[in-house]
Write a protein that holds these residues in place. Sequence first.
Motif, PDB file in Angstrom:
ATOM      1  N   ALA A 131      -3.036   2.262 -11.489  1.00 22.95           N
ATOM      2  CA  ALA A 131      -2.228   3.077 -10.590  1.00 22.95           C
ATOM      3  C   ALA A 131      -1.707   2.193  -9.462  1.00 22.95           C
ATOM      4  O   ALA A 131      -2.279   1.134  -9.161  1.00 22.95           O
ATOM      5  CB  ALA A 131      -3.056   4.228 -10.022  1.00 22.95           C
ATOM      6  N   LEU A 132      -0.590   2.623  -8.827  1.00 21.08           N
ATOM      7  CA  LEU A 132       0.051   1.843  -7.781  1.00 21.08           C
ATOM      8  C   LEU A 132       0.125   2.620  -6.479  1.00 21.08           C
ATOM      9  O   LEU A 132       0.609   3.757  -6.444  1.00 21.08           O
ATOM     10  CB  LEU A 132       1.478   1.450  -8.199  1.00 21.08           C
ATOM     11  N   VAL A 133      -0.356   2.005  -5.405  1.00 21.76           N
ATOM     12  CA  VAL A 133      -0.128   2.515  -4.059  1.00 21.76           C
ATOM     13  C   VAL A 133       1.024   1.697  -3.483  1.00 21.76           C
ATOM     14  O   VAL A 133       0.950   0.464  -3.433  1.00 21.76           O
ATOM     15  CB  VAL A 133      -1.384   2.362  -3.177  1.00 21.76           C
ATOM     16  N   GLN A 134       2.098   2.377  -3.053  1.00 24.90           N
ATOM     17  CA  GLN A 134       3.295   1.674  -2.595  1.00 24.90           C
ATOM     18  C   GLN A 134       3.580   1.972  -1.131  1.00 24.90           C
ATOM     19  O   GLN A 134       3.343   3.084  -0.652  1.00 24.90           O
ATOM     20  CB  GLN A 134       4.491   2.084  -3.460  1.00 24.90           C
ATOM     21  N   PHE A 135       4.101   0.968  -0.428  1.00 26.63           N
ATOM     22  CA  PHE A 135       4.437   1.134   0.986  1.00 26.63           C
ATOM     23  C   PHE A 135       5.401   0.038   1.406  1.00 26.63           C
ATOM     24  O   PHE A 135       5.650  -0.917   0.652  1.00 26.63           O
ATOM     25  CB  PHE A 135       3.181   1.105   1.861  1.00 26.63           C
ATOM     26  N   ASP A 136       5.962   0.170   2.602  1.00 30.44           N
ATOM     27  CA  ASP A 136       6.884  -0.821   3.154  1.00 30.44           C
ATOM     28  C   ASP A 136       6.280  -1.446   4.398  1.00 30.44           C
ATOM     29  O   ASP A 136       5.532  -0.791   5.133  1.00 30.44           O
ATOM     30  CB  ASP A 136       8.225  -0.171   3.531  1.00 30.44           C
ATOM     31  N   MET A 137       6.636  -2.696   4.631  1.00 32.19           N
ATOM     32  CA  MET A 137       6.219  -3.374   5.854  1.00 32.19           C
ATOM     33  C   MET A 137       7.150  -2.985   7.004  1.00 32.19           C
ATOM     34  O   MET A 137       8.354  -2.828   6.816  1.00 32.19           O
ATOM     35  CB  MET A 137       6.267  -4.897   5.669  1.00 32.19           C
ATOM     36  N   ARG A 138       6.597  -2.806   8.191  1.00 33.13           N
ATOM     37  CA  ARG A 138       7.418  -2.536   9.368  1.00 33.13           C
ATOM     38  C   ARG A 138       8.165  -3.818   9.772  1.00 33.13           C
ATOM     39  O   ARG A 138       7.731  -4.922   9.485  1.00 33.13           O
ATOM     40  CB  ARG A 138       6.552  -2.073  10.533  1.00 33.13           C
ATOM     41  N   GLY A 139       9.288  -3.646  10.467  1.00 30.88           N
ATOM     42  CA  GLY A 139      10.029  -4.800  10.968  1.00 30.88           C
ATOM     43  C   GLY A 139      10.963  -5.394   9.933  1.00 30.88           C
ATOM     44  O   GLY A 139      11.144  -4.864   8.841  1.00 30.88           O
ATOM     45  N   GLU A 140      11.554  -6.512  10.291  1.00 29.70           N
ATOM     46  CA  GLU A 140      12.534  -7.161   9.429  1.00 29.70           C
ATOM     47  C   GLU A 140      11.856  -7.764   8.204  1.00 29.70           C
ATOM     48  O   GLU A 140      10.772  -8.346   8.291  1.00 29.70           O
ATOM     49  CB  GLU A 140      13.283  -8.251  10.201  1.00 29.70           C
ATOM     50  N   SER A 141      12.552  -7.642   7.068  1.00 30.86           N
ATOM     51  CA  SER A 141      11.972  -8.128   5.812  1.00 30.86           C
ATOM     52  C   SER A 141      11.832  -9.649   5.804  1.00 30.86           C
ATOM     53  O   SER A 141      10.921 -10.189   5.178  1.00 30.86           O
ATOM     54  CB  SER A 141      12.833  -7.679   4.629  1.00 30.86           C
ATOM     55  N   ASP A 142      12.745 -10.361   6.495  1.00 29.81           N
ATOM     56  CA  ASP A 142      12.715 -11.827   6.486  1.00 29.81           C
ATOM     57  C   ASP A 142      11.448 -12.392   7.117  1.00 29.81           C
ATOM     58  O   ASP A 142      11.029 -13.503   6.786  1.00 29.81           O
ATOM     59  CB  ASP A 142      13.935 -12.389   7.225  1.00 29.81           C
TER      60      ASP A 142
END
Length: 750
Positions: A131-142
């Motif tokens: 199974a996959l837990v997905q999320f995004d990092m805060r701030g600029e991707s670079d």
Amino acid sequence: MGNGDTRVRGLAARAGGWSARHRWAAVGIWVLFVVLAMGLGSAAGRVDVKDSDQLKGETRTAAKIIEDAGIDEPASETVLIQARDGGVKATDAQFRAAVTAVVDAVEGTGEVTGVASPYDTNTISKDGRSALVQFDMRGESDTAGERVEPVLKAVEGVQKEHGSLRIEEIGGASMMKTFADAFGDDFKKAEYSAVPVALGILLIAFGALVAALLPVLLAVTAIMATMGLMGIVSHVMPMSDQANSVMLLVGLAVGVDYCLFYLRREREEREAGRDAQTALRVAAATSGRAIIVSGVTVCVAMAGMLFTGLAEFEAMGLASLMVVAVAMVGSVTVLPALLSLLGERVEKGRIPFLRRRRRDGAGGESRFWTAVLKGVLAKPVVSVVVAAGALLAIAAPAVGMKTQQLTLDQEFGDSLPIVQTYNRLNDAFPGGSDPAEVVVEADDINAPEVKNALAAFKEEAVSSGASRGPVEIKLHDAQNVAYVYVPLVGGSDLDKAGASLDKLRDEVRPATLGKVDGLEAPITGQVAGSKDFNDQLAGAVIPVFAFVVVFAFALMLLSFRSLTVAITSIVLNLLSVGAAYGILVAVFQHGWGASLVGAEGVGAIITWLPLFLFVILFGLSMDYHVFVVSRIREARLRGRTTNQAIQHGVVTTAGVVTSAAIIMVAVFAIFGTLSMQSMKQMGVGLAAAVLIDATIIRGVLLPAVMALLGERNWYLPKWLHGLPDLTHDEAPQDVVRPTVRDDEGERLGV
């Protein structure tokens, strides 16, 4: 030729003469140029290539939509939770507890947003074990890689508490950090070690510290000036870090080569009994001219990259062209001034155990190459058949060359734990680690017909067999843009994934999204990017090849006023490039002898490398060719027979060509030691090609072919006699040019 006032003509001779007479002015102008270029470049700053300018086709269209919409896509991360054996399923309480622990742990770091449970998004594998837990990092991707460490540590903490499960994180930020930690210093080490390696080889070649420092000094100052110029020029044509690395490689190679050619000739003339002033004049008229011809030819070859339509290639081509031009100008201006200033002091800093070898015979002829040439010229037909046959055999594997963007496991093998995570994720969720990304733009992304089309696309993507799901849709209402993420069937197998991509583009999209007026839906992602890059390069190959070959041919024709020399130059260079291609395919595609160079057979060559190698090698190989053929023609003009001229030209240039080649091979081989397979491919390809070019091509095939052609080497048809004469400074004026006739008594254009 005596020590009298031996006047020579030509641009190189005039430039060298002026610099020798105005030594401090020439040095001052060069220093001022370097300082001004660096200062202005630093003040202007550098503009780098944007994602939207990288490619044409759908990948570029998608990047342009995202850029115009002002969407700053965050770095996405995924935590793979997987049973180590078949006993535990995602529906079990133990598994659910681990998922909850992961969600709580990553949210607790305060560095993430949009955490999604697999039970909400249905990101559970078909066998129920992953199974996959997905999320995004805060701030600029670079800069996400700099902030991901607390999240990685949080996931590691959950892993320690749930030993029966495999809990691993992967994504843009974690990969960025892993690669920075593992390979971030690779390029710097390669760049920093290149200069000491070159200096060490030059010390052995010259046996004197001052003489060895001059080529490195010229190359380094040329590179520094070009770095400044890149900043200024980038406001018209954007640059990149890759262009910077290529510029450094090329600048060091040609800068050292050009200085080496000049310095060796000046030294040789002094050893022959000429005074310092006359020796410098002769070096300016001969080696200086060869440097200009070679430099212009290399610049033309590098300019071929401007015809690719790929921003990264255009940046590399322009940066390389500039550093070659700067090094060429420095070699024929500031170098004569420095040699005139130093005089005999160029021999200062003698290395006691590296006594300069005293050569036997006039002109400093190499004993080894004298012996080789004796056999080659005695049996030129056998030499041509054996050498050409060997090179064609080496080039044969290139017929089956396969190019593609390397996947993570191809690029890094199993050397990193994150690569194993990547493979496990692809096995459990084919295509999930690198999904196709459909960027949908509409006048109203929430309009009923758009929503229906998106739903139909999502359903059809799975039912068509292009994807096994889950297909995820992310809306950006304010910008009227939607992202549709489609895991492709085929996963990390780019051939199979490419077929799935074609199905999406050619069948699924027209039947769903394509029916909505005014809607745009380019498909991007790693697989799409690789395909679009290949398609763009395929369209650029013929124009680039034609431009480089035609202009190199024209330059050779004008420089030597010989149709034969121009044709043989092109054929021999193409043979050298073909052999380099064959070695690349054999080692990196098929894996033959890959372990000998610390590489792996990854089944493909990185997409950009073949065209890049062609341009670089075609340009750099002209260094040796122009230098050797110029010396042969010079000897022929002095009244020697063609065979005598061939032997004299090859053996007297053997030392400098060998030294220059060793430096190039050593510098390129450094890049072959890097961890990334793409860099290994570039380093090995360049090193192998230069080695072949300096030995088999220039030492065997060139003299054998010229021996077979005899006086026809200097053939120029009557209808071409009106061409500009660029050969007049090849020898001093007091040398009588013989009138050579063919078997039928017709005058040949020597």
